[in-house]
Design a protein around this motif. Sequence first.
Motif, mmCIF file in Angstrom:
data_model
loop_
_atom_site.group_PDB
_atom_site.id
_atom_site.type_symbol
_atom_site.label_atom_id
_atom_site.label_comp_id
_atom_site.label_asym_id
_atom_site.label_seq_id
_atom_site.Cartn_x
_atom_site.Cartn_y
_atom_site.Cartn_z
ATOM 1 N N VAL A 155 0.841 -1.204 0.000
ATOM 2 C CA VAL A 155 0.000 0.000 0.000
ATOM 3 C C VAL A 155 0.874 1.250 0.000
ATOM 4 O O VAL A 155 0.679 2.168 -0.814
ATOM 5 N N LYS A 156 1.843 1.298 0.899
ATOM 6 C CA LYS A 156 2.685 2.495 0.992
ATOM 7 C C LYS A 156 3.512 2.706 -0.276
ATOM 8 O O LYS A 156 3.616 3.829 -0.762
ATOM 9 N N SER A 157 4.104 1.653 -0.808
ATOM 10 C CA SER A 157 4.930 1.832 -2.008
ATOM 11 C C SER A 157 4.071 2.299 -3.184
ATOM 12 O O SER A 157 4.492 3.152 -3.970
ATOM 13 N N SER A 158 2.863 1.782 -3.292
ATOM 14 C CA SER A 158 1.967 2.210 -4.372
ATOM 15 C C SER A 158 1.579 3.673 -4.215
ATOM 16 O O SER A 158 1.643 4.456 -5.169
ATOM 17 N N ALA A 189 -6.399 16.481 7.145
ATOM 18 C CA ALA A 189 -7.278 15.630 6.352
ATOM 19 C C ALA A 189 -6.689 14.237 6.232
ATOM 20 O O ALA A 189 -5.477 14.059 6.178
ATOM 21 N N ARG A 190 -7.562 13.252 6.232
ATOM 22 C CA ARG A 190 -7.141 11.861 6.051
ATOM 23 C C ARG A 190 -6.826 11.591 4.588
ATOM 24 O O ARG A 190 -7.433 12.163 3.700
ATOM 25 N N VAL A 191 -5.902 10.668 4.380
ATOM 26 C CA VAL A 191 -5.661 10.146 3.038
ATOM 27 C C VAL A 191 -6.469 8.851 2.940
ATOM 28 O O VAL A 191 -6.196 7.880 3.638
ATOM 29 N N VAL A 192 -7.486 8.877 2.103
ATOM 30 C CA VAL A 192 -8.394 7.749 1.925
ATOM 31 C C VAL A 192 -8.042 7.072 0.602
ATOM 32 O O VAL A 192 -7.821 7.747 -0.403
ATOM 33 N N PHE A 193 -7.972 5.744 0.620
ATOM 34 C CA PHE A 193 -7.565 5.023 -0.590
ATOM 35 C C PHE A 193 -8.424 3.804 -0.846
ATOM 36 O O PHE A 193 -8.963 3.189 0.080
ATOM 37 N N GLU A 194 -8.543 3.495 -2.128
ATOM 38 C CA GLU A 194 -9.111 2.235 -2.606
ATOM 39 C C GLU A 194 -8.154 1.737 -3.670
ATOM 40 O O GLU A 194 -7.943 2.411 -4.688
ATOM 41 N N LEU A 195 -7.547 0.588 -3.432
ATOM 42 C CA LEU A 195 -6.551 0.036 -4.340
ATOM 43 C C LEU A 195 -6.941 -1.388 -4.717
ATOM 44 O O LEU A 195 -7.294 -2.181 -3.845
ATOM 45 N N ASP A 196 -6.883 -1.694 -5.988
ATOM 46 C CA ASP A 196 -7.097 -3.056 -6.467
ATOM 47 C C ASP A 196 -5.800 -3.513 -7.125
ATOM 48 O O ASP A 196 -5.215 -2.765 -7.924
#
Length: 148
Positions: free
Chosen positions: A36-39, A119-126
Amino acid sequence: MLVIARLFAAVVLLWTVPAAQAQNKLPTERGLEALVKSSLLSFNDANVTGNYTVFHAKLSKPFRQQFSPEKLKATFKEFADKNIDIDLIAALKPTYDPVPVIDDNGRLIVKGFFPTEPARVVFELDFIPSDGEWKLVRINVKTTRALE
């Protein structure tokens, strides 16, 4: 000689089966966090520098075929225009909501946020298996106020 060839084929088969099976399993907690972090940090570097070539190269083949570096730049123009820099996530632990899963199509679905402020960093990763590792096939990132 035939016995050696069969033994070699059996050993090769044993090496490939665990690799294929590993892609049907969720990464470890540490591996998932690194993925997740590297992406997201690669995505951030592209936004901050305006150069999407490296980020593009790290994507899955279907994603690369659909989005050129130029198209990625245009898609995420708002990040550059607003000078959004999410590099702080490197020092934080992500919160997953819901729990990451591998869906029926073999995609690793990871949704959540980093508790950045204000602010939050919100993510959706596939991710899909590609070249022996999980690679992005979809990304959705935004920043939102914690109560939004």
